[in-house]
Every structure is written in structure tokens, then in C-alpha cells.
Design a protein around this motif. Sequence first.
Motif, PDB file in Angstrom:
ATOM      1  N   ASN A   1       0.791  -1.047   0.182  1.00 16.30           N
ATOM      2  CA  ASN A   1      -0.017   0.084   0.042  1.00 16.30           C
ATOM      3  C   ASN A   1       0.937   1.390  -0.150  1.00 16.30           C
ATOM      4  O   ASN A   1       1.364   1.476   1.058  1.00 16.30           O
ATOM      5  CB  ASN A   1      -0.787  -0.031   1.130  1.00 16.30           C
ATOM      6  CG  ASN A   1      -1.912   1.049   1.263  1.00 16.30           C
ATOM      7  OD1 ASN A   1      -1.805   2.257   0.592  1.00 16.30           O
ATOM      8  ND2 ASN A   1      -2.768   1.128   2.208  1.00 16.30           N
TER       9      ASN A   1
ATOM     10  N   ARG B   1      -1.398   5.294   0.275  1.00 15.17           N
ATOM     11  CA  ARG B   1      -2.824   5.810  -0.353  1.00 15.17           C
ATOM     12  C   ARG B   1      -3.706   5.412   0.538  1.00 15.17           C
ATOM     13  O   ARG B   1      -3.704   4.424   1.348  1.00 15.17           O
ATOM     14  CB  ARG B   1      -3.232   5.116  -1.761  1.00 15.17           C
ATOM     15  CG  ARG B   1      -2.468   5.961  -2.711  1.00 15.17           C
ATOM     16  CD  ARG B   1      -2.523   5.101  -4.012  1.00 15.17           C
ATOM     17  NE  ARG B   1      -1.564   4.369  -4.115  1.00 15.17           N
ATOM     18  CZ  ARG B   1      -1.521   3.086  -5.181  1.00 15.17           C
ATOM     19  NH1 ARG B   1      -2.583   3.124  -5.996  1.00 15.17           N
ATOM     20  NH2 ARG B   1      -0.644   2.357  -5.075  1.00 15.17           N
TER      21      ARG B   1
ATOM     22  N   ARG C   1      -6.724   3.712   1.189  1.00 17.48           N
ATOM     23  CA  ARG C   1      -7.427   2.485   0.456  1.00 17.48           C
ATOM     24  C   ARG C   1      -7.503   1.512   1.245  1.00 17.48           C
ATOM     25  O   ARG C   1      -6.743   1.670   2.549  1.00 17.48           O
ATOM     26  CB  ARG C   1      -6.643   2.254  -0.980  1.00 17.48           C
ATOM     27  CG  ARG C   1      -5.277   2.231  -0.767  1.00 17.48           C
ATOM     28  CD  ARG C   1      -4.352   2.196  -1.793  1.00 17.48           C
ATOM     29  NE  ARG C   1      -4.600   1.101  -2.851  1.00 17.48           N
ATOM     30  CZ  ARG C   1      -4.036   0.883  -3.973  1.00 17.48           C
ATOM     31  NH1 ARG C   1      -3.476   1.765  -4.355  1.00 17.48           N
ATOM     32  NH2 ARG C   1      -4.108  -0.188  -4.517  1.00 17.48           N
TER      33      ARG C   1
ATOM     34  N   THR D   1      -9.170  -1.891  -9.598  1.00 15.12           N
ATOM     35  CA  THR D   1      -9.836  -0.978  -8.530  1.00 15.12           C
ATOM     36  C   THR D   1     -11.421  -1.200  -8.512  1.00 15.12           C
ATOM     37  O   THR D   1     -11.903  -1.565  -9.382  1.00 15.12           O
ATOM     38  CB  THR D   1      -9.703   0.365  -9.074  1.00 15.12           C
ATOM     39  OG1 THR D   1      -8.458   0.877  -9.438  1.00 15.12           O
ATOM     40  CG2 THR D   1      -9.947   1.603  -7.759  1.00 15.12           C
TER      41      THR D   1
ATOM     42  N   SER E   1      -7.481  -2.985  -5.257  1.00 11.48           N
ATOM     43  CA  SER E   1      -7.524  -2.027  -4.183  1.00 11.48           C
ATOM     44  C   SER E   1      -8.926  -1.687  -4.141  1.00 11.48           C
ATOM     45  O   SER E   1      -9.711  -1.515  -5.136  1.00 11.48           O
ATOM     46  CB  SER E   1      -6.588  -0.968  -4.515  1.00 11.48           C
ATOM     47  OG  SER E   1      -7.163   0.057  -5.306  1.00 11.48           O
TER      48      SER E   1
ATOM     49  N   GLU F   1      -7.127  12.479  -7.704  1.00 13.72           N
ATOM     50  CA  GLU F   1      -5.906  11.423  -7.542  1.00 13.72           C
ATOM     51  C   GLU F   1      -6.029  10.164  -7.965  1.00 13.72           C
ATOM     52  O   GLU F   1      -5.300   9.381  -8.474  1.00 13.72           O
ATOM     53  CB  GLU F   1      -5.398  11.565  -6.049  1.00 13.72           C
ATOM     54  CG  GLU F   1      -6.655  11.069  -5.113  1.00 13.72           C
ATOM     55  CD  GLU F   1      -7.192  12.333  -4.321  1.00 13.72           C
ATOM     56  OE1 GLU F   1      -7.295  13.478  -5.203  1.00 13.72           O
ATOM     57  OE2 GLU F   1      -7.771  12.316  -3.344  1.00 13.72           O
ATOM     58  N   THR F   2      -7.645   9.799  -8.186  1.00 17.51           N
ATOM     59  CA  THR F   2      -7.945   8.481  -8.821  1.00 17.51           C
ATOM     60  C   THR F   2      -7.458   8.200 -10.061  1.00 17.51           C
ATOM     61  O   THR F   2      -6.950   7.094 -10.345  1.00 17.51           O
ATOM     62  CB  THR F   2      -9.376   8.192  -8.975  1.00 17.51           C
ATOM     63  OG1 THR F   2      -9.878   8.497  -7.376  1.00 17.51           O
ATOM     64  CG2 THR F   2      -9.870   7.129  -9.398  1.00 17.51           C
TER      65      THR F   2
ATOM     66  N   TYR G   1      -4.554   9.372 -11.404  1.00 13.39           N
ATOM     67  CA  TYR G   1      -3.160   9.086 -11.349  1.00 13.39           C
ATOM     68  C   TYR G   1      -2.726   7.934 -10.613  1.00 13.39           C
ATOM     69  O   TYR G   1      -1.866   7.172 -10.868  1.00 13.39           O
ATOM     70  CB  TYR G   1      -2.537  10.405 -10.873  1.00 13.39           C
ATOM     71  CG  TYR G   1      -2.602  11.571 -11.785  1.00 13.39           C
ATOM     72  CD1 TYR G   1      -2.096  11.693 -12.933  1.00 13.39           C
ATOM     73  CD2 TYR G   1      -3.531  12.686 -11.139  1.00 13.39           C
ATOM     74  CE1 TYR G   1      -2.572  12.973 -13.526  1.00 13.39           C
ATOM     75  CE2 TYR G   1      -3.577  13.627 -11.706  1.00 13.39           C
ATOM     76  CZ  TYR G   1      -3.064  13.802 -13.154  1.00 13.39           C
ATOM     77  OH  TYR G   1      -3.556  14.855 -13.791  1.00 13.39           O
ATOM     78  N   GLN G   2      -3.419   7.541  -9.411  1.00 19.13           N
ATOM     79  CA  GLN G   2      -2.932   6.736  -8.457  1.00 19.13           C
ATOM     80  C   GLN G   2      -3.552   5.137  -8.538  1.00 19.13           C
ATOM     81  O   GLN G   2      -2.978   4.245  -8.084  1.00 19.13           O
ATOM     82  CB  GLN G   2      -3.330   7.276  -7.232  1.00 19.13           C
ATOM     83  CG  GLN G   2      -2.320   8.572  -6.565  1.00 19.13           C
ATOM     84  CD  GLN G   2      -2.683   8.666  -5.329  1.00 19.13           C
ATOM     85  OE1 GLN G   2      -3.560   8.101  -4.409  1.00 19.13           O
ATOM     86  NE2 GLN G   2      -1.851   9.602  -4.710  1.00 19.13           N
ATOM     87  N   GLU G   3      -4.848   5.128  -9.312  1.00 20.64           N
ATOM     88  CA  GLU G   3      -5.290   3.852  -9.295  1.00 20.64           C
ATOM     89  C   GLU G   3      -5.282   3.112 -10.571  1.00 20.64           C
ATOM     90  O   GLU G   3      -5.067   3.739 -11.618  1.00 20.64           O
ATOM     91  CB  GLU G   3      -7.050   3.908  -8.953  1.00 20.64           C
ATOM     92  CG  GLU G   3      -7.399   4.460  -7.683  1.00 20.64           C
ATOM     93  CD  GLU G   3      -6.869   3.570  -6.402  1.00 20.64           C
ATOM     94  OE1 GLU G   3      -6.568   2.469  -6.759  1.00 20.64           O
ATOM     95  OE2 GLU G   3      -6.292   4.023  -5.549  1.00 20.64           O
TER      96      GLU G   3
END
Length: 391
Positions: free
Chosen positions: A16, A19, A21, A197, A230, A290-291, A293-295
Amino acid sequence: MSAAADRLNLTSGHLNAGRKRSSSSVSLKAVEKPFKVTVIGSGNWGTTIAKVVAENCKGYPEVFAPLVQMWVFEEDINGEKLTEIINTRHQNVKYLPGITLPDNLVANPDLIDSVKDVDIIVFNIPHQFLPRICSQLKGHVNPHVRAISCLKGFEVGAKGVQLLSSYITEELGIQCGALSGANIATEVAQEHWSETTVAYHIPKDFRGEGKDVDHKVLKALFHRPYFHVSVIEDVAGISICGALKNVVALGCGFVEGLGWGNNASAAIQRVGLGEIIRFGQMFFPESREETYYQESAGVADLITTCAGGRNVKVARLMATSGKDAWECEKELLNGQSAQGLITCKEVHEWLETCGSVEDFPLFEAVYQIVYNNYPMKNLPDMIEELDLHED
Ligand SMILES: NC(=O)C1=CN([C@@H]2O[C@H](COP(=O)(O)OP(=O)(O)OC[C@H]3O[C@@H](n4cnc5c(N)ncnc54)[C@H](O)[C@@H]3O)[C@@H](O)[C@H]2O)C=CC1
Ligand SMILES: O=C(CO)COP(=O)(O)O
């Protein structure tokens, strides 16, 4: 039962990265009554996700009823019913050939029967068929049933642009989240490692841990050693990216088919990502930047789809053959669907309704190329001109 014996540990070894999550290691209480799961859809991704879910339902009998049903839109394959082939040979020979399916996955051609007494429905059909499926299901699904939509697309109608999960909630009165990620189905089916995701809001009528679906239950349902999950809250963010990256992939296919190479494809993806985020901010302000870029459901899905998805292949063939989108889809996909072809029209209609076409020059250019035969070679100017206009 002791507290230790009563808990199930699902460990992924997945880090992790700070984030907000769900944890990669899930400690899950055995539930009061194992959840019964049905997958609606049996295409390329539908069958793959049904395989994933059936493996987990067999593996965690304390949490899930081992038998999983998959609703199949019945077809005749060389004189045999597709459902019979799946139930006897454990293969979906049309939509996922070469992959052996678990024997606890049962194909059912009767939609209503497939959701009888079910606790969790996983929707996984091409999105153009969702309205008809929902209208058939109406009145046959208990309000406590929980759902996850694996579809990529929007519903555009009198109510404006809607997430498909929201459409399912409105039509059937059930809580619905989403699953979306960088997941070319055949790679997942072959058990090559990938991430995904899942996003889900706990509903107001949540009946409590061990009695109802929560993030841990969803992780247990979808996570496999080769399919790392995630779980987050941002249903809108993952759904917007899942729908719109298909439109961007068509743009990439056009420039690749024209022989312009990687730089041109990267430029389309850059512009596309900007338009995806703008679309989210304008029409779904609850989505989180951010979803993207991050997920896995964000930029990772954009990259994998633009590299090897069906949308890019169809658009490439349009460019190299001069044939129209529908001929290319038919020629390449054997009954599968390139969802971007429909989504670009739905997005165009929505943007026109709200006077925002000029804010999304790439989406508009893709629409004009697919539906009005605009020359693909003008794509850079179409994006540039509208950009200038915007200033
Ligand atoms: N295939 C992939 O790699 C991935 C697909 N997705 C998304 O998952 C969703 C489902 O895609 P796939 O399973 O790949 O479908 P698909 O593209 O393989 O479509 C074929 C399916 O549509 C069904 N179908 C045909 N006519 C129908 C009708 N009138 N009513 C109901 N069903 C009918 C067929 O029986 C078959 O099950 C799509 O929204 C797609 O964007 C998401 C991630 C990966
Ligand atoms: O959604 C996908 C990968 O995550 C599949 O994309 P295509 O529908 O373009 O194959």
C-alpha cells in the motif's frame, strides 16, 4: 468458534503506497450466511470475471456460496447451445477460447432464474444492453441485493449523463459499486498479474459486518494472486476513466493506423487524459483527481487500452483499410464490442446538450471521424483549432 478460527486471512503481498485505500491483507469474519453470487454477462470480460469470482467463492466457503451462476445470452454454436458447452466442457469457446473455467461456475440462459435468492450481482455486459437487462430484472431483485458494475460506458438520456452504477441503482433500487482497471480480459484469464480498482459506498441500510457486503467482502470476492484489488470509495472517478479511455483509444488507433508512430499516440493519450479529468470535474464533481493518477482504473487503464485493447485495434483497421467502424468491429471482434464507438456518440450528444463540445476537442474529433467521416489526418488540427478557439 475462536476469534482466530473465525477469521479468514487474504494476503496479497501487495504494497500500500501510502494511499487511503483498503489494506492488501484482509482479515475477514466468517459471515452469518454465505453470500450467493451471480455474474450477468458472459463475453470476453464477463467470462473472465466469472472465472475470478468462482475461484474465490470456491476458495472461501465461509464467506460465499461455492456455486456461482453466470447468465449467458444464449447462442447456437455449430448446432450446440453455448450454455451446454460451458457446462460440459467448461470453456466459453466463442468469447474466451482456450481458458478452462472452474466447475463451480454454471451457465444459465434464464436471466430471472439466475438472480433467484442471490445476494451479490456482478454486472458485466456491453453497456448498450444494460437498459434492456435492467428492465427485465425489475421486480425480481430484492432491495438488499448488492451489485458491482464491471461495465465501461455511460447512460445518456433524459436524466443527462449517468454512471452505469447509478443507473443500476435507480432502475433496480439496489446499491451498486464499480470494478475498473487496466485489465485486458485475455491477460487476466491467462492469470498474468494485473491490478484493478473496486469502488463501493456502504449504503445507509447496511446490515452490519458479517451480514452485509463491505469493502473486505468485495476484496475477498475479486482478489486473486494474479489479480490484485484495491478497494476505494470513488465510484465516479473509476467509472469516468473506464468509459472515456475507450474514446481516447480510438484516437490512438487512428494515428497508429496512419503510420505516425509512438509520439503521436502519446500525444493523443496526453490530450485524452486532460479531457477525461475535465469531464470528471465538470459533470461529476464528487470524483477525485488523484484516482486518475493513482489507481489502476486511471492512467494505467488508459495506457493498456491504448496499447492493446479492442478499441485501438478497430480504429487502426479503420485507418489502414478505409472501412467504416462497424465493418471493422465485425471483422476483428467476432461478436465482441468496441465500446468507444458508442461512448463517443453518447458523449457528443451530452456535450452538445450542455454546450460544452468545444471544451473536449479530442472526444469531438473522434466522434466526427467515426460518425461523419472526417479525415483522420486532420486530427492534430481538429484538436489544435478547438484549443485555440477555447482561448
Ligand atoms: N474485454 C475486456 O478486455 C474488458 C472489457 N471491459 C468492459 O466489460 C463490459 C463487457 O465486455 P465483454 O464481456 O468483453 O463483452 P464482449 O465485448 O465480449 O461482448 C460480447 C457479449 O455480449 C453479449 N450480447 C450480444 N448481444 C446481446 C444482447 N442483445 N443482450 C445481452 N448481451 C448480448 C454476448 O452474448 C457476449 O456475452 C464492457 O463494458 C467492456 O468495456 C472491461 C475490462 C476489460
Ligand atoms: O477495458 C479494457 C482494458 O482495461 C479493454 O479495452 P478494450 O475494450 O478496448 O479491449
